[in-house]
Design a protein around this motif. Structure first.
Motif, PDB file in Angstrom:
ATOM      1  N   LEU A 202      14.233 -49.339   4.136  1.00 37.60           N
ATOM      2  CA  LEU A 202      14.012 -47.899   4.214  1.00 37.60           C
ATOM      3  C   LEU A 202      15.327 -47.147   4.087  1.00 37.60           C
ATOM      4  O   LEU A 202      16.404 -47.715   4.316  1.00 37.60           O
ATOM      5  N   SER A 203      15.264 -45.865   3.786  1.00 39.13           N
ATOM      6  CA  SER A 203      16.444 -44.996   3.791  1.00 39.13           C
ATOM      7  C   SER A 203      16.330 -44.022   4.946  1.00 39.13           C
ATOM      8  O   SER A 203      15.265 -43.453   5.198  1.00 39.13           O
ATOM      9  N   ASN A 204      17.446 -43.832   5.644  1.00 42.60           N
ATOM     10  CA  ASN A 204      17.469 -42.846   6.729  1.00 42.60           C
ATOM     11  C   ASN A 204      17.768 -41.436   6.233  1.00 42.60           C
ATOM     12  O   ASN A 204      17.771 -40.487   7.027  1.00 42.60           O
ATOM     13  N   LEU A 205      18.005 -41.304   4.927  1.00 44.91           N
ATOM     14  CA  LEU A 205      18.127 -39.968   4.336  1.00 44.91           C
ATOM     15  C   LEU A 205      16.711 -39.529   3.966  1.00 44.91           C
ATOM     16  O   LEU A 205      16.261 -39.679   2.833  1.00 44.91           O
ATOM     17  N   ALA A 206      16.018 -38.975   4.945  1.00 46.69           N
ATOM     18  CA  ALA A 206      14.581 -38.712   4.824  1.00 46.69           C
ATOM     19  C   ALA A 206      14.317 -37.338   4.210  1.00 46.69           C
ATOM     20  O   ALA A 206      13.809 -36.424   4.870  1.00 46.69           O
ATOM     21  N   VAL A 207      14.628 -37.206   2.918  1.00 38.86           N
ATOM     22  CA  VAL A 207      14.500 -35.903   2.257  1.00 38.86           C
ATOM     23  C   VAL A 207      13.049 -35.489   2.038  1.00 38.86           C
ATOM     24  O   VAL A 207      12.780 -34.350   1.647  1.00 38.86           O
ATOM     25  N   SER A 208      12.111 -36.399   2.292  1.00 38.09           N
ATOM     26  CA  SER A 208      10.687 -36.042   2.197  1.00 38.09           C
ATOM     27  C   SER A 208      10.064 -35.871   3.582  1.00 38.09           C
ATOM     28  O   SER A 208       8.845 -35.752   3.705  1.00 38.09           O
ATOM     29  N   SER A 209      10.904 -35.877   4.599  1.00 36.09           N
ATOM     30  CA  SER A 209      10.434 -35.638   5.971  1.00 36.09           C
ATOM     31  C   SER A 209      11.328 -34.567   6.592  1.00 36.09           C
ATOM     32  O   SER A 209      12.167 -34.846   7.453  1.00 36.09           O
ATOM     33  N   VAL A 210      11.141 -33.349   6.110  1.00 34.86           N
ATOM     34  CA  VAL A 210      12.043 -32.240   6.439  1.00 34.86           C
ATOM     35  C   VAL A 210      11.258 -31.094   7.074  1.00 34.86           C
ATOM     36  O   VAL A 210      10.145 -30.772   6.642  1.00 34.86           O
ATOM     37  N   VAL A 211      11.854 -30.488   8.089  1.00 38.74           N
ATOM     38  CA  VAL A 211      11.240 -29.317   8.715  1.00 38.74           C
ATOM     39  C   VAL A 211      12.217 -28.141   8.635  1.00 38.74           C
ATOM     40  O   VAL A 211      13.425 -28.319   8.778  1.00 38.74           O
ATOM     41  N   LYS A 212      11.657 -26.968   8.386  1.00 45.33           N
ATOM     42  CA  LYS A 212      12.449 -25.739   8.335  1.00 45.33           C
ATOM     43  C   LYS A 212      11.887 -24.766   9.357  1.00 45.33           C
ATOM     44  O   LYS A 212      10.696 -24.443   9.335  1.00 45.33           O
ATOM     45  N   ALA A 213      12.739 -24.335  10.294  1.00 42.94           N
ATOM     46  CA  ALA A 213      12.319 -23.407  11.352  1.00 42.94           C
ATOM     47  C   ALA A 213      13.276 -22.224  11.389  1.00 42.94           C
ATOM     48  O   ALA A 213      14.415 -22.311  10.926  1.00 42.94           O
ATOM     49  N   SER A 214      12.795 -21.105  11.948  1.00 43.56           N
ATOM     50  CA  SER A 214      13.630 -19.900  11.965  1.00 43.56           C
ATOM     51  C   SER A 214      13.393 -19.066  13.219  1.00 43.56           C
ATOM     52  O   SER A 214      12.389 -19.226  13.917  1.00 43.56           O
ATOM     53  N   VAL A 215      14.343 -18.183  13.491  1.00 37.58           N
ATOM     54  CA  VAL A 215      14.217 -17.175  14.547  1.00 37.58           C
ATOM     55  C   VAL A 215      14.714 -15.844  13.994  1.00 37.58           C
ATOM     56  O   VAL A 215      15.537 -15.805  13.075  1.00 37.58           O
ATOM     57  N   LEU A 216      14.217 -14.762  14.550  1.00 34.75           N
ATOM     58  CA  LEU A 216      14.670 -13.423  14.190  1.00 34.75           C
ATOM     59  C   LEU A 216      15.042 -12.703  15.478  1.00 34.75           C
ATOM     60  O   LEU A 216      14.189 -12.507  16.347  1.00 34.75           O
ATOM     61  N   LEU A 217      16.313 -12.334  15.604  1.00 27.26           N
ATOM     62  CA  LEU A 217      16.829 -11.784  16.852  1.00 27.26           C
ATOM     63  C   LEU A 217      17.287 -10.340  16.664  1.00 27.26           C
ATOM     64  O   LEU A 217      17.971 -10.009  15.693  1.00 27.26           O
ATOM     65  N   ASP A 218      16.923  -9.510  17.622  1.00 25.19           N
ATOM     66  CA  ASP A 218      17.398  -8.129  17.644  1.00 25.19           C
ATOM     67  C   ASP A 218      18.735  -8.102  18.374  1.00 25.19           C
ATOM     68  O   ASP A 218      18.820  -8.519  19.539  1.00 25.19           O
TER      69      ASP A 218
END
Length: 440
Positions: A202-218
């Motif tokens: 296996l490869s530990n460079l898991a480019v097909s197991s990626v999550v993108k999260a965000s926050v918006l702060l005042d």
């Protein structure tokens, strides 16, 4: 309804457990030592266990749902920073998940291939057979809805040809599943086409197991609101041009993610390796988070590969790993990916916010001072006084802590000293008796 996690850090250990029990997130039966028999079968040459504290960063609001995140770490400020960031982010609407993918990658590397182009086309031409072999190798994962999804072939330098297989391992991290499938395919190709395999892994460079999260702060919800947005953006900007800063920037992200991975029984080395490789995938080492100012608001985003699992391996054996997953209360690997990414983003925000306002040492050194006070021998009722003594002198050292304790011994130490010195003990007793008689 009041929040049971209010001033959670001020509660004692049993009170914190009671809070979790009230939410059915704690099980006394899992709060146990696994025992030598279990550990001896998990690793080679086992001799003992190494303890790391397990704490909680409460009230992470992710997509409208609250999570209380278990973290195993020895660094004093990590959980405090995460918890503080979570409070700020909750006031600003919480975390959003922008995208998520959940598939792993494995490689079969063939060596000494003279006619690389022909061999590549051969592998691409036996697609039906390769999928059939994958199912034979691991029928259970396919029956459950996972297994081989696709593959591609690349020609490499030095006469290598590599087959990259994309595999859905469901809720397991899947190393054994992937390797089993790859080895079956490799064996067939070797015997059929008389080629040599260098390795299947296996490869530990898991480019097909990626999550993108965000926050918006005042910015109005933060200190120094008139300039904090630009300061946070510049902190990111600088990390994007200087790998020395980017390394520390990303280490701060992993402070949280690694602590969660360790608590839940995941492979921390695989997660760290994948994250740092992903940070370098463009050929330049870059930060894993991005902080921008958009219409006066601060937007923070993290995009990170997370090759983790919620089943399999030692996590099904170790009671504390089971306890951590009960506390977190996630039902799938994808859900754990979401929580881990948000924790990394929170940890990064906590560090940048501190660095661009009060400096990192203000909170960190007070927590570090607690460890120094305990090392010096301070009792529970002395710890805060020792901490304040060191901070007032701006000297957080063992000698300073010991100096305070020498000048201000605890009652128990005084009594111990008296009882160890019989002459003093008898003199005090005699004086006390004389005083009592004088009152009659």
């Amino acid at each position: 309804m009041s929040n049971p996690f209010t001033q959670f850090y001020k509660k004692n250990v049993n009170e914190r457990k009671d809070v979790l029990k009230s939410l059915t997130l704690f099980d006394e039966a899992l709060d146990i030592h696994a025992g030598d028999h279990t550990f001896n079968h998990i690793i080679e040459n086992y001799i003992t266990t190494y303890e790391v504290p397990l704490g909680i960063a409460p009230d992470f609001l992710i997509e409208g749902q609250k999570y209380h995140i278990p973290m195993a770490t020895e660094e004093p400020s990590v959980i405090a920073g995460a918890a503080h960031a979570a409070k700020i982010i909750e006031r600003n609407g919480g975390f959003k998940i922008e995208s998520i993918s959940r598939e792993m990658i494995g490689q079969i590397i063939f060596k000494n291939i003279k006619d690389q182009e022909t061999f590549k086309n051969t592998l691409l031409g036996i697609e039906t057979k390769i999928f059939e072999l994958a199912k034979i190798a691991h029928p259970q994962i396919h029956e459950l809805g996972g297994g081989l999804r696709s593959y591609r072939v690349e020609i490499k330098e030095h006469n290598f040809v590599t087959l990259y297989a994309t595999i859905d391992t469901l809720d397991a991290m899947g190393a054994n599943t992937i390797n089993t499938i790859l080895e079956r395919i490799a064996k067939y190709v070797e015997s059929t086409y008389q080629v040599e395999t260098l390795m299947s892994i296996l490869s530990n460079l898991a480019v097909s197991s990626v999550v993108k999260a965000s926050v918006l702060l005042d910015p109005k919800t933060l200190k120094f609101s008139d300039k904090i947005a630009e300061s946070i953006h510049q902190a990111y900007l600088y990390a994007s041009i200087d790998p020395y800063r980017a390394a520390t920037h990303n280490k701060g992200i992993m402070n949280g993610i690694t602590a969660l991975m360790l608590a839940t029984g995941n492979d921390t080395r695989a997660i760290e390796s994948g994250a740092h490789a992903y940070a370098s995938i463009t050929g330049k080492y870059l930060p894993l988070t991005k902080w921008e100012v958009i219409d006066g608001m601060i937007k923070g985003t993290i995009e990170i590969p997370l090759a983790l699992g919620t089943v399999g391996g030692s996590m099904g054996v170790l009671p504390k790993a089971k306890l951590a997953r009960k506390i977190l209360n996630v039902s799938s690997a994808k859900e754990l990916m979401k929580v881990a990414a948000c924790l990394g983003l929170a940890q990064n925000f906590a560090a940048i916010y501190a660095l661009t306002t009060d400096g990192i040492n203000k909170g960190h050194m007070r927590l570090h001072a607690r460890n120094i006070a305990i090392s010096a021998g301070a009792k529970d009722d002395q710890i805060e006084a020792v901490i304040q003594y060191m901070i007032d002198r701006n000297t957080i050292t063992l000698d300073t802590a010991k100096a305070y304790l020498t000048k201000n011994p605890s009652l128990w130490r005084i009594l111990f000293f008296i009882f160890q010195n019989q002459d003093i003990f008898h003199e005090i007793t005699s004086l006390h008796l004389t005083y009592c008689l004088s009152l009659q």
